[in-house]
Design a protein around this motif. Sequence first.
Motif, PDB file in Angstrom:
ATOM      1  N   CYS A 167      43.119  73.372  52.261  1.00 48.19           N
ATOM      2  CA  CYS A 167      42.925  73.761  53.666  1.00 48.19           C
ATOM      3  C   CYS A 167      43.470  72.704  54.617  1.00 48.19           C
ATOM      4  O   CYS A 167      43.009  72.592  55.756  1.00 48.19           O
ATOM      5  N   LYS A 168      44.454  71.929  54.157  1.00 52.70           N
ATOM      6  CA  LYS A 168      45.100  70.973  55.044  1.00 52.70           C
ATOM      7  C   LYS A 168      45.953  71.714  56.068  1.00 52.70           C
ATOM      8  O   LYS A 168      46.621  72.689  55.756  1.00 52.70           O
ATOM      9  N   ASP A 169      45.901  71.263  57.330  1.00 52.62           N
ATOM     10  CA  ASP A 169      46.688  71.866  58.419  1.00 52.62           C
ATOM     11  C   ASP A 169      46.370  73.350  58.575  1.00 52.62           C
ATOM     12  O   ASP A 169      47.245  74.153  58.908  1.00 52.62           O
ATOM     13  N   VAL A 170      45.113  73.722  58.375  1.00 50.38           N
ATOM     14  CA  VAL A 170      44.749  75.129  58.527  1.00 50.38           C
ATOM     15  C   VAL A 170      44.570  75.510  59.985  1.00 50.38           C
ATOM     16  O   VAL A 170      44.518  76.686  60.331  1.00 50.38           O
ATOM     17  N   GLY A 171      44.495  74.515  60.892  1.00 49.25           N
ATOM     18  CA  GLY A 171      44.402  74.830  62.320  1.00 49.25           C
ATOM     19  C   GLY A 171      43.120  74.369  62.971  1.00 49.25           C
ATOM     20  O   GLY A 171      42.990  74.437  64.188  1.00 49.25           O
ATOM     21  N   TYR A 172      42.135  73.891  62.197  1.00 46.80           N
ATOM     22  CA  TYR A 172      40.898  73.355  62.766  1.00 46.80           C
ATOM     23  C   TYR A 172      40.436  72.220  61.860  1.00 46.80           C
ATOM     24  O   TYR A 172      40.864  72.101  60.706  1.00 46.80           O
ATOM     25  N   SER A 173      39.560  71.361  62.369  1.00 46.20           N
ATOM     26  CA  SER A 173      39.182  70.145  61.638  1.00 46.20           C
ATOM     27  C   SER A 173      37.760  70.164  61.117  1.00 46.20           C
ATOM     28  O   SER A 173      37.404  69.307  60.318  1.00 46.20           O
ATOM     29  N   GLU A 174      36.911  71.100  61.571  1.00 49.58           N
ATOM     30  CA  GLU A 174      35.528  71.139  61.129  1.00 49.58           C
ATOM     31  C   GLU A 174      35.213  72.471  60.471  1.00 49.58           C
ATOM     32  O   GLU A 174      35.703  73.521  60.913  1.00 49.58           O
ATOM     33  N   MET A 175      34.387  72.431  59.423  1.00 49.58           N
ATOM     34  CA  MET A 175      33.980  73.628  58.701  1.00 49.58           C
ATOM     35  C   MET A 175      32.454  73.698  58.670  1.00 49.58           C
ATOM     36  O   MET A 175      31.766  72.702  58.922  1.00 49.58           O
ATOM     37  N   ARG A 176      31.945  74.878  58.364  1.00 45.97           N
ATOM     38  CA  ARG A 176      30.502  75.075  58.333  1.00 45.97           C
ATOM     39  C   ARG A 176      30.033  75.233  56.884  1.00 45.97           C
ATOM     40  O   ARG A 176      30.692  75.882  56.080  1.00 45.97           O
ATOM     41  N   LEU A 177      28.908  74.580  56.592  1.00 46.40           N
ATOM     42  CA  LEU A 177      28.263  74.680  55.280  1.00 46.40           C
ATOM     43  C   LEU A 177      26.867  75.268  55.443  1.00 46.40           C
ATOM     44  O   LEU A 177      26.179  74.961  56.429  1.00 46.40           O
ATOM     45  N   PRO A 178      26.414  76.099  54.477  1.00 47.42           N
ATOM     46  CA  PRO A 178      27.173  76.565  53.315  1.00 47.42           C
ATOM     47  C   PRO A 178      28.295  77.503  53.725  1.00 47.42           C
ATOM     48  O   PRO A 178      28.228  78.142  54.775  1.00 47.42           O
ATOM     49  N   ASN A 179      29.329  77.575  52.843  1.00 46.69           N
ATOM     50  CA  ASN A 179      30.462  78.423  53.181  1.00 46.69           C
ATOM     51  C   ASN A 179      30.206  79.862  52.757  1.00 46.69           C
ATOM     52  O   ASN A 179      29.136  80.215  52.270  1.00 46.69           O
ATOM     53  N   PHE A 180      31.206  80.690  52.937  1.00 45.81           N
ATOM     54  CA  PHE A 180      31.036  82.124  52.697  1.00 45.81           C
ATOM     55  C   PHE A 180      30.865  82.448  51.209  1.00 45.81           C
ATOM     56  O   PHE A 180      30.402  83.529  50.855  1.00 45.81           O
ATOM     57  N   LEU A 181      31.267  81.504  50.346  1.00 46.74           N
ATOM     58  CA  LEU A 181      31.110  81.714  48.906  1.00 46.74           C
ATOM     59  C   LEU A 181      29.789  81.171  48.388  1.00 46.74           C
ATOM     60  O   LEU A 181      29.542  81.178  47.179  1.00 46.74           O
ATOM     61  N   GLY A 182      28.951  80.641  49.301  1.00 47.90           N
ATOM     62  CA  GLY A 182      27.647  80.151  48.920  1.00 47.90           C
ATOM     63  C   GLY A 182      27.607  78.712  48.489  1.00 47.90           C
ATOM     64  O   GLY A 182      26.577  78.225  48.034  1.00 47.90           O
ATOM     65  N   HIS A 183      28.699  77.973  48.622  1.00 51.20           N
ATOM     66  CA  HIS A 183      28.728  76.565  48.235  1.00 51.20           C
ATOM     67  C   HIS A 183      28.175  75.717  49.373  1.00 51.20           C
ATOM     68  O   HIS A 183      28.607  75.864  50.521  1.00 51.20           O
ATOM     69  N   SER A 184      27.248  74.819  49.047  1.00 53.19           N
ATOM     70  CA  SER A 184      26.643  73.982  50.085  1.00 53.19           C
ATOM     71  C   SER A 184      26.899  72.496  49.862  1.00 53.19           C
ATOM     72  O   SER A 184      26.768  71.710  50.798  1.00 53.19           O
ATOM     73  N   ASN A 185      27.274  72.091  48.645  1.00 47.55           N
ATOM     74  CA  ASN A 185      27.543  70.690  48.348  1.00 47.55           C
ATOM     75  C   ASN A 185      29.036  70.441  48.517  1.00 47.55           C
ATOM     76  O   ASN A 185      29.859  70.962  47.763  1.00 47.55           O
ATOM     77  N   LEU A 186      29.381  69.623  49.514  1.00 53.75           N
ATOM     78  CA  LEU A 186      30.788  69.421  49.842  1.00 53.75           C
ATOM     79  C   LEU A 186      31.539  68.746  48.710  1.00 53.75           C
ATOM     80  O   LEU A 186      32.572  69.242  48.239  1.00 53.75           O
ATOM     81  N   GLU A 187      31.057  67.596  48.250  1.00 58.38           N
ATOM     82  CA  GLU A 187      31.771  66.834  47.226  1.00 58.38           C
ATOM     83  C   GLU A 187      31.620  67.458  45.835  1.00 58.38           C
ATOM     84  O   GLU A 187      32.537  67.399  45.017  1.00 58.38           O
ATOM     85  N   GLY A 188      30.455  68.063  45.565  1.00 56.59           N
ATOM     86  CA  GLY A 188      30.207  68.557  44.230  1.00 56.59           C
ATOM     87  C   GLY A 188      30.690  69.967  43.976  1.00 56.59           C
ATOM     88  O   GLY A 188      30.973  70.332  42.822  1.00 56.59           O
ATOM     89  N   GLU A 189      30.781  70.800  45.062  1.00 61.27           N
ATOM     90  CA  GLU A 189      31.145  72.193  44.862  1.00 61.27           C
ATOM     91  C   GLU A 189      32.413  72.593  45.620  1.00 61.27           C
ATOM     92  O   GLU A 189      33.372  73.105  45.032  1.00 61.27           O
TER      93      GLU A 189
END
Length: 1624
Positions: free
Chosen positions: A1183-1205
């Motif tokens: 997701c490099k250069d996708v157009g924004y710099s911040e994302m929301r957790l948990p994501n739409f796939l249900g992953h909540s651990n940034l580094e682990g998942e």
Amino acid sequence: MLTAVRSMLSKLMSPLWRTVEVDGNGAFSGTTAMEDIRHLRGSVVTQLCLDYGMIDDTVYFTSAEVLGGMPLKEGDLVNCLAVRDSVQGGWKALRVEKSADAWEDGGRTSLEADTMQLRPLIGTVTSFNGDGGYINQTTYFPRYSLWEGYEPMKGDWVQAKYFINPTQWTTQAHSVAPLRYCRLDQVCVTSVYGNIGVVEDSVFFSLSSLLLPAHYQPLPGHLVNLVMVESSQSFYSWRALCMAPCQSVTSSTPLPETDLQSILENKGELDVTDYGQFGDVMIGERRELVLWIQNKGSETHMLKYCDFAGWDSEEQFSLVTVKRSAPLTQKQPLQEKSSESGSTLDSSEKQVCNAKEVDKENGEVLKENIHSPGVRREETELDIPPGERLSVVVACQAKSLGSCAELLLLHFSSFTIGRRLEVTVGSEEENLLQPSVPYTPCDACPVPVISTHVITVSAPKEQPRLTKRRLPNFLPNYPVPQALKDCVEAQSDVLVVQPCLGEVLSPSNMHSRFSALLWLEELHAERELREFTINGALLRKGAVYLHLEVLGLAEGRPSLNIGDRIVLKKPRCDGVIMEYVSYVTEINDEDVSLRVNSEFQRSYLGEPLDVEFSFNRTTMRRCHCALDQAKQFGEILFPSRVTPQTPQWTGKWIDGQNKTVEDNEGAAMENGKVSNISIDMKSKATQTKSTDGTLPSKPIPGKGHFFNPNLNPPQREAVKRILAGECRPIPYVLFGPPGTGKTVTLIEAILQVYHFLPSSRVLVCTPSNSAADLICIRLHDSGFLHTASLARVNASCRQGESIPEVLRQYSRAGEDIRHASFHRIVVSTCSSAGMFHNIGLPVGHFTHVFLDEAGQATEPESLIPVSLVSERDGQIVLAGDPCQLGPVVKSKLAAAFGLGLSLLERLMANPLYSRQDWGYNPKLVTKLVYNYRSHEALLVLPSKLFYQGELCFKAPMAIVDSLCQWKNLPKKGFPLLFHGVRGTEMREGNNPSWFNPAEAVQVMLYCCQLAKKLYNPVDSSEIGIIAPYKKQCEKIRVLLGKVGLSDIKVGSVEEFQGQEFLVIIMSTVRSNELVQSDDLQSALGFLANPKRFNVAITRPKALLVIVGNPHILMRDSCFRALLQYCFINGAYLGCDPPPSLRDSQIMAVFFTVALMAMASPSMTFDMGQSTRCVTIPNQMKVCKDVGYSEMRLPNFLGHSNLEGEVVPRSEDWRPLLQTGCHPQAQAFLCSLIAPVCLDTFIQPCRSLCVAVRDSCAPVLACQGHPWPEALDCDRFPAEEDMCLSPHAKFSHFAKELPKPACQRCPSVEEAPAMKTVLDAFCQHDFAVTAKLHRRRLPMGEPEFEVEGRVEFIRQGPLLSYDTQHLLQQWLLINLRCAKVLVRPGRSQLYVLTGSVQPDVWFAVLTLVYLELFMRVGTAPICAYGQAGCHVPSLADLFDRVIQQSSRMHGISSDLHSEFEQYFLPSKNLIGKRKCHTYGILTPDDKENAQRLGREQLTEVILRLLGAWGDPLSQLYRSMSQDQNQDFNHYSSNKALEISDMVHELRDGVSKMADKMKLLGVLGNTVGYISPESLVPSSAVSFYKRGELNSMDHHDLLYCFRRDSNKVKNYLRILKCTTLPGLDC
């Protein structure tokens, strides 16, 4: 027809607004009453004096009123138009016409029709104030003349009917309507800024002139219906006239500006100091300011924390301390402090001390809240009881020049209060640039009094500078009509005397219309020259000439050329004025040498003289002459249809290697016939005989081959079309955006015409000498022309010193105009081509005319060379860019009526040449789209704004990426920077030019940071500075001179057109935010020109820096787009950005969230509890250069651990995205993996999911994976206006290109028989050779690359420019197969054959492994006498190692040269190198090497190769690990490759030595020597230092290039001494 169209437009607009009541009584309403005007027919001249007379003894007239200056005498019958004198009541004639010259009906048509009849007018609205306005600056229109429902705006194209006001002789419109209009339905509002906005990125609108339904205001995201009219608004061609929403809007959404006002208000009965002015601070200084918070209510409030809104990117403001202060009963009341704080900065500073004293008295100093350095956020949680107050101390550390604002936010429990902080930062350097004297506008030049007694003395006739030149002397004069001259001097309406200017340009009025425009431009030039008149000038007397100093001449004020006429005036005491006519003979800076009458030269004693400059009319006269010659070119200049002609060249184009004609005479015989080339050379030998007999330096390619094999597909297409000339004689257009190789294409086309159309004669013209010289130099450097084939024709006034040395031989050939005209290729400026009109050349003498930079020439100027070809079958090629700067036209009148529109731009608006949905007509227009100049980030914006997003990035990475890691870039890898400076625009003296000291200092600072950095400084010649005003250029030059950077070029946009620089720094100067005018010209001046903007931002190759005031630049559409582009990509620095720029993203997010909430309320999240916002980590490459710099957790796939998942799971998708299976695959996956940080998830639409699934699921299946159930498309919403929808499909190609197929693994043969290879070639569609490379990334997955060029053995249906990409995609799609086929490690060479199936799928069917043919020493060396083993001969072994050594030396030389080019351009600064192999004694020449025995020479070779193994490996590791180096991945791989080759070559030489021992030609003394023993202990080994710096890299490469050359030569000598007679 007009009534019907009006009715239609009224019906379109009637549902949207009320009709406008119009009152008006006809054409003459509001004018002088008709009874004060008399038309007299058949009247008699009754009295006639010297310069006046009487008609019928009642009407007075003068000679000025007599039409045509016709002489009258008493008794003549005349027709007259007279007006009553309002003071005396008498009658005065306005026009007098001799009756014999009137029309047959008695003169009524001649006189009255001029005032009564309505004439057509096509033009643009140049001003409108609500009650009326002007068309083309001259024709007034009142409001009642407007079409019903039409609200005009400056820039609108209109069609009008006008009449002549008989009292003032001005024109007035009777009716005004839009020229073109149309309706658009269901379109989206894309942006709104203040009072203006854009729909669909293509339709401009202004709320001040937009008709809207009641209580409706358009906002971004609204779907609307609109009616638009044709209008020139920056780079937009349409303007919305009326607009209505597609669906009802219940309430308008509050804008962010209103939210800001709410934040600034006091709340909860708290009173916060509203003074936040830090005043003027010098850069580097620190200043503090105190703000008071007083509780005037009855409730306690808690201040939770304080922070800043983040307006100031430099973070100059910080919080020092927050303390509780005294209650209201304190001795020093708060009201007094608050009033003091609002007065001056000093009183505010005193408050800091007072606050500390009060706290000391109370004993409540909150030590835990003190932060002396200052912080950006302060967690306080302090209660403010009723009657008490807090002090907030804010500090400002001055870092950024100019004014800057920040918003301090005080967060309480239930509300937030903000206060605006402002500071103005200055510098010592800025003080140096302040105005020397106050600005006072220059008074208008008085009109010179013409004396009745003048004696004129002329200088002798000029001796020709070029002795052989023969100039025509019978060019007609084409004088300016007296009536037009009087009209312009009186500032009257030119349509009265030149009504043709109001008509649409056509073949019938082209001559009269352009003649009038040329005269208007000439009159303006003469008036401009009069402003430079010098009164009382003192001339210096020389031996031959008088010398005059002309201040401002270096800047073109005035513009003088050799041969110009200058009049020197000397009044005598008897009232007689002596006029001495002189001519310019030499120009040196601001010193002009004048040739005068010899008697005056002797008698001049230094007395003061008045100097008047004269306009050189030569170019104007040539333009008039060209108009006469072009009367037969109606169908060419105004084409309405394409009539195909027989192609001039019908050969077959061959896309393989160029076949060359080594011997011209031998090549002339083809199939028993004499070639046309040979015939033509001999037939023209008498006219173009070469003085030195110089022949082409390169062999001529065969027919159907290109001289330049590196042309890209659009360039080749253009050359083919020009050579065929199927649509001649109508012009062919080569549309060349910046950096796309337009000149390269022209050179190729000229060479093709010259060599393969033997009857051709080519005339190449440009508007300027510099552009013509460039064409000549490129033709000369091509090496494909005889010296006698080319002539460069220069103007007589051009100084010989200004002609480049390489072109002087061609310029001598152009001295005789008639002789020059018979050369096969003639190059000149457009103006100089006018000399060919007057030497009696036959029609069609020139068969081809190439007009380069055609967009910079006026149409009459373009007609000079165009009119020299035959109107029946001549070939005209116009090359240029209509989106860049056009012709220089100084007369505003001439520009308003169309002189500034070039022939190229006018043709591009013709339906035959204009762009359709599918592109341009390829027979008439070729658009070059591959940009070889700029970094991709610099190319995106101009491509989108001006070139329909079609430009493709093809620039060399080593150059354009060279500054991507510059320390000042806010975003590394994005070489674009907008530095906001809210400075002050100034003027000084009587010079109207603007300058901005703060911007000039900032520009100077950036120049120092680039040109004086320690590592890889940028050369001064590679930096260009663009400023729109000469005074700003002057100030910047002063600063650069003080820091030793005077070599940096500083100039206006016009001076940079056609040039390119590694770095461009642009200062926009204008900064007056108080001007609220809607007229961009008054606020921005030169900046409000999209063509200037386009030229400026397309000059840089590697870095673009813009310094300017964003608050004023936001008013222009182009700069607004640039600011938004920089802001979105994190490339903005400096002052606080405009609110609309800060809030544009917020507004878009707000509307998206509102729509999503309406559509799916259940999807909303509880902010701060259910989800959280995090920064997208750098290691999540998907997701490099996708157009924004911040994302929301948990994501739409249900992953909540940034580094682990999230990060590990995201990497699973990288192989799929690398295949490019769908252009929106990344957007689709990242909307699920890393959703944008909004209140609501923005889901992909079902249609987007289906599109991505249909394209990417087969690729996943090929890699052994099914489409995931989590991505079931039925889960996503179907409403495309509330989710991410797929883009519309677009293809550049008429036919679909082959796509790689998923297939079973082909077989690989490592030692194929020749028959197997030939069978594979015959059975399949294509065969190529390619290097395949497999390496492992840190994450573990294999990556496959196709390195270098793909060489065709059989091309078949593949496209040359697409094949490498196809092979790369095939490897990525067939991932499992690629792992089996391609070995890990360094690159390996393969032969690949395959077929293209009927459904356009591409399959690789056979691979042949060619590593055995490329590697040395791989074939086993058999033991002596071993049965059944292939034993290569000694000669074969020698050939292998020599071939390998030659290849190794070639790669090392290329790598060394590349390093020097980009790292060490100043090679003379490099000292003598001491290589680590200097201890190995090596023969220094061929004779000494031959004297050595075979044993000694073999041992030297092995020693050299052994000494280089470890250093080259260390070099590779150092290059690949050093992130600061500018070497690209390719260069690092080359270092690894030559390291491998050294080891392989040493093994090969060792085996060759073993073979020589077996054969008895070499002794047994040669053995293995360890590399450590080869390095002398006294030498410091490069590879023992650890990390290497750039000089170590250079020294290693230099030494290895030297040693590899020795190895190559020693091996050849060893072969010749061992096997004499074999190629020795």
